[in-house]
Design a protein around this motif. Structure first.
Motif, PDB file in Angstrom:
ATOM      1  N   LEU A   1       1.885 -12.386  -5.686  1.00 32.14           N
ATOM      2  CA  LEU A   1       1.831 -13.775  -5.292  1.00 32.14           C
ATOM      3  C   LEU A   1       1.227 -14.049  -7.049  1.00 32.14           C
ATOM      4  O   LEU A   1       0.053 -13.261  -7.108  1.00 32.14           O
TER       5      LEU A   1
ATOM      6  N   TYR B   1      10.906 -16.626   2.426  1.00 31.62           N
ATOM      7  CA  TYR B   1       9.430 -17.080   2.489  1.00 31.62           C
ATOM      8  C   TYR B   1       9.212 -19.011   2.503  1.00 31.62           C
ATOM      9  O   TYR B   1       9.444 -19.411   1.729  1.00 31.62           O
TER      10      TYR B   1
ATOM     11  N   LEU C   1       5.786 -16.176   8.944  1.00 27.87           N
ATOM     12  CA  LEU C   1       7.143 -17.092   7.863  1.00 27.87           C
ATOM     13  C   LEU C   1       8.062 -16.129   7.256  1.00 27.87           C
ATOM     14  O   LEU C   1       8.614 -16.429   6.479  1.00 27.87           O
ATOM     15  N   ILE C   2       7.955 -14.948   7.027  1.00 25.81           N
ATOM     16  CA  ILE C   2       8.205 -14.268   5.793  1.00 25.81           C
ATOM     17  C   ILE C   2       9.412 -13.439   7.050  1.00 25.81           C
ATOM     18  O   ILE C   2       9.280 -12.935   8.419  1.00 25.81           O
TER      19      ILE C   2
ATOM     20  N   CYS D   1       1.654 -10.868   7.743  1.00 26.13           N
ATOM     21  CA  CYS D   1       1.348 -12.377   7.898  1.00 26.13           C
ATOM     22  C   CYS D   1       1.029 -13.626   8.830  1.00 26.13           C
ATOM     23  O   CYS D   1       1.748 -13.145  10.771  1.00 26.13           O
ATOM     24  N   PRO D   2      -0.283 -14.313   9.261  1.00 20.61           N
ATOM     25  CA  PRO D   2       0.027 -15.147  10.334  1.00 20.61           C
ATOM     26  C   PRO D   2       0.196 -15.795  10.614  1.00 20.61           C
ATOM     27  O   PRO D   2       0.249 -16.036  11.213  1.00 20.61           O
ATOM     28  N   GLU D   3       1.564 -16.101   9.599  1.00 22.52           N
ATOM     29  CA  GLU D   3       2.083 -17.505  10.107  1.00 22.52           C
ATOM     30  C   GLU D   3       2.802 -17.207  10.319  1.00 22.52           C
ATOM     31  O   GLU D   3       3.895 -17.898  11.017  1.00 22.52           O
TER      32      GLU D   3
ATOM     33  N   CYS E   1       3.089 -21.395   4.216  1.00 25.10           N
ATOM     34  CA  CYS E   1       1.978 -20.736   3.786  1.00 25.10           C
ATOM     35  C   CYS E   1       0.503 -20.840   3.517  1.00 25.10           C
ATOM     36  O   CYS E   1       0.408 -21.791   2.282  1.00 25.10           O
ATOM     37  N   MET E   2      -0.305 -20.489   3.633  1.00 24.01           N
ATOM     38  CA  MET E   2      -1.730 -20.861   2.614  1.00 24.01           C
ATOM     39  C   MET E   2      -2.380 -19.756   1.963  1.00 24.01           C
ATOM     40  O   MET E   2      -3.331 -20.011   1.448  1.00 24.01           O
ATOM     41  N   PHE E   3      -1.617 -19.128   1.088  1.00 26.04           N
ATOM     42  CA  PHE E   3      -2.161 -18.181   0.346  1.00 26.04           C
ATOM     43  C   PHE E   3      -3.298 -17.453   0.423  1.00 26.04           C
ATOM     44  O   PHE E   3      -4.039 -17.820  -0.578  1.00 26.04           O
ATOM     45  N   CYS E   4      -2.716 -16.532   1.899  1.00 29.97           N
ATOM     46  CA  CYS E   4      -4.478 -15.514   1.491  1.00 29.97           C
ATOM     47  C   CYS E   4      -3.945 -14.402   1.184  1.00 29.97           C
ATOM     48  O   CYS E   4      -5.245 -13.913   0.875  1.00 29.97           O
ATOM     49  N   GLY E   5      -2.748 -14.076   0.662  1.00 31.16           N
ATOM     50  CA  GLY E   5      -2.915 -12.717   0.469  1.00 31.16           C
ATOM     51  C   GLY E   5      -2.153 -11.436   1.198  1.00 31.16           C
ATOM     52  O   GLY E   5      -2.722 -10.290   0.814  1.00 31.16           O
ATOM     53  N   LEU E   6      -2.792 -12.065   2.556  1.00 32.22           N
ATOM     54  CA  LEU E   6      -2.599 -10.836   3.236  1.00 32.22           C
ATOM     55  C   LEU E   6      -1.906 -10.060   3.558  1.00 32.22           C
ATOM     56  O   LEU E   6      -1.130  -8.662   3.150  1.00 32.22           O
ATOM     57  N   CYS E   7      -0.300 -10.186   3.391  1.00 30.64           N
ATOM     58  CA  CYS E   7       0.786 -10.019   2.872  1.00 30.64           C
ATOM     59  C   CYS E   7       0.911  -8.833   1.880  1.00 30.64           C
ATOM     60  O   CYS E   7       1.367  -7.971   1.721  1.00 30.64           O
TER      61      CYS E   7
END
Ligand code: SF4
Ligand code: SF4
Lengths: 370, 151
Positions: free
Chosen positions: B119, B97, B76-77, B72-74, B102-108
């Protein structure tokens, strides 16, 4: 003899913005006016600064991809493509042919979506209320394709370094083809609404003229440059992602005024449809992801890649120091550089023309401020 | 002469109006009546997160590998885990979480090796205050419960 007061001066300094509805975002233009005539304009930017370039230095290469979408959020797919190409150049790899074809389709769809937003809001600024609804209706179709493909509508994060994350969904080709068939008739409709309209012509013809020399001097690119009669398109000049396989024309204007830019952008949408049609018919089979290590650690070096974004030349300069995080990411945003020509374009015009000129540059403040 | 005729009779404006009036017909309506009419959501839509459980046993699928938190880039997990002394395997204890960042980028979701974190298509996750935007394990397993509106 009475002292001179400010009442004696005929010049007036006026702040347009940051909350003015015309610039599509928060940005201030300081106008120097003599009555209704504009003597000069100065842009104050930075209200939307989020430090995206600095964030890039604290994220790994993959982690930074979703952030670039947030610069030019109207054309997020193009941003992602530029960044991915730059890192791929650093790594000295290339996306597989199937990924390249899908990338072309999605970026061209995004160009159409971006131009539709521009057309709708520009017409809205000029006072034509109807086109914005029609433009957004068609844009919705494009966004549905994005949503089905990658799961997001605006900040898509559609591409990954080295290729694509998602395989095409069932019915992608049909959906895109149906959109192409439907869309050309709609462009003609926009023309019917606007091109012949006397108010539209009166507000746009001869407003905000930039000659080819001035464009080059300011570094202005994209539809503004092409409207001045320069046949320059990076898709043709330095083809990337397999654009050299597709046939399309570069539309140009003659006078370099606001009306020509409008015509150029409409024609660009038609050319995009042409590219999409060719690309959809021959999406090659094969893998969608190139050989990319799990942890991307490019060799020490730097890479600059520029692509033709809907708004002009979008460049990414990425420096690697061999660690998993970029040493520096620098973006050359087309809106920022095109915005510098505002003063030149509005000088001598009327206040109402300022709105038309700002609309015609097609700026996105997220990209100007980063 | 023709030009004069076109100017006097406002041909250019009428042409535009024809387009406008053509779309007045009810069959051209494309507005979605949102709470009454549910929007069609793409199958891959990246919305509210969910921590999947095994439908038969109700046990979580998560193996507490922490890959999603690293991806996660942020950042946050937060994955909390404990080593089970008998089986000598890591087991999930807590999972938070922070949807507000979250920006809901889907990387996680892409990073998860067992498809535990996903997601989903739920998009009604707006709240009136910041409280409750940090989702714990229970919330992630059950999913959001948006208020249904009568209409
Ligand atoms: S969707 Fe993106 S930002 Fe949100 S938790 Fe996953 S990786 Fe982090
Ligand atoms: S990546 Fe998947 S399995 Fe690993 S901790 Fe995250 S949710 Fe659990």
């Amino acid at each position: 003899m009475a002292e001179a007061t400010f009442l004696d001066s005929t010049e007036l300094v006026l702040n347009m913005g940051p909350q003015h509805p015309s610039p599509h975002g928060v940005r201030r233009v300081i106008l120097k006016l003599d009555g209704e005539k504009v003597l000069g304009a100065d842009c104050v930017i930075g209200y939307l600064h989020r430090g995206v370039e600095k964030i890039g230095e604290n994220r790994t290469y993959q982690q930074f991809t979703p952030y670039v979408d947030r610069m030019d959020y109207v054309a997020a797919v193009s941003n992602g493509l530029g960044y991915c190409l730059a890192v791929e150049k650093l790594l000295n790899i290339e996306a597989p042919p199937r990924a390249q074809a899908v990338r072309v389709i999605l970026t061209e769809l995004n160009r159409i979506a971006s131009h539709l937003v521009w057309l709708g809001t520009h017409a809205l600024d000029i006072g034509a209320l109807t086109p914005v609804f029609y433009c957004f209706r068609e844009r919705e179709e494009v966004l549905t394709v994005f949503e089905n493909y990658c799961g997001a509508r605006l900040t898509t994060h559609a591409f990954r370094i080295g290729g694509l994350q998602y395989e095409l969904y069932d019915g992608f080709e049909e959906q895109v083809k149906a959109f192409c068939d439907m869309f050309l008739a709609k462009v003609d409709e926009y023309e019917e609404l606007l091109t012949g309209n006397r108010i539209w012509i009166g507000r746009l013809k001869g407003v905000g003229i930039l000659t080819a020399e001035e464009c080059k001097a300011y570094g202005v690119t994209g539809p503004l440059l092409r409207a001045a009669g320069v046949k320059w398109d990076i898709r043709k000049a330095q083809p990337y992602s397999g654009y050299d396989q597709y046939e399309f024309d570069i539309p140009t204007g003659e006078n370099g005024d606001t009306f020509d830019r409008y015509k150029v952008r409409l024609e660009e949408m038609r050319q995009s449809v042409r590219i999409i049609r060719q690309a959809v018919d021959r999406i090659p089979e094969g893998p969608i992801m190139g050989k990319v290590p799990k942890v991307i650690k490019p060799p020490v070096g730097e890479a600059y890649v520029s692509i033709e974004a809907p708004k002009g030349e979008l460049g990414y300069f990425v420096v690697s120091d061999g660690s998993p995080q970029p040493y520096r990411v620098r973006v050359r945003p087309p809106s920022f550089i095109n915005l510098q020509a505002v003063d030149k374009m509005v000088r001598g015009g009327l206040v109402a023309d300022v709105v038309a000129v700002i609309g015609t540059i097609d700026i996105v403040l997220g990209e100007v401020d980063r | 002469m023709r030009k004069f005729f076109r100017t006097v009779f406002l041909v250019d404006l009428l042409k535009g109006l024809r387009v406008t009036f053509r779309y007045q017909h009810p069959k051209h309506i494309c507005t979605e009546q949102y709470p009454a009419q549910r929007p069609r959501i793409g199958e891959r839509y990246r919305g509210a997160p969910r921590l999947n459980t095994n439908p038969e046993t109700g046990e979580t699928l998560c193996i507490a590998c922490n890959l999603c938190a690293l991806a996660c880039p942020e950042n946050l997990i937060v994955v909390g885990s404990e080593r089970n002394e008998q089986t000598r395997r890591k087991e999930l204890t807590t999972f938070t979480y922070d949807t507000s960042r979250c920006m809901f980028c889907g990387l996680c979701e892409d990073a998860c090796p067992v498809d535990a974190l996903e997601l989903t298509q739920d998009f009604e996750i707006a709240t009136y205050s910041r409280e409750g935007q940090i989702w714990d394990r229970q919330m992630l397993e059950e999913g959001p419960k948006p208020t249904p509106y009568e209409c």
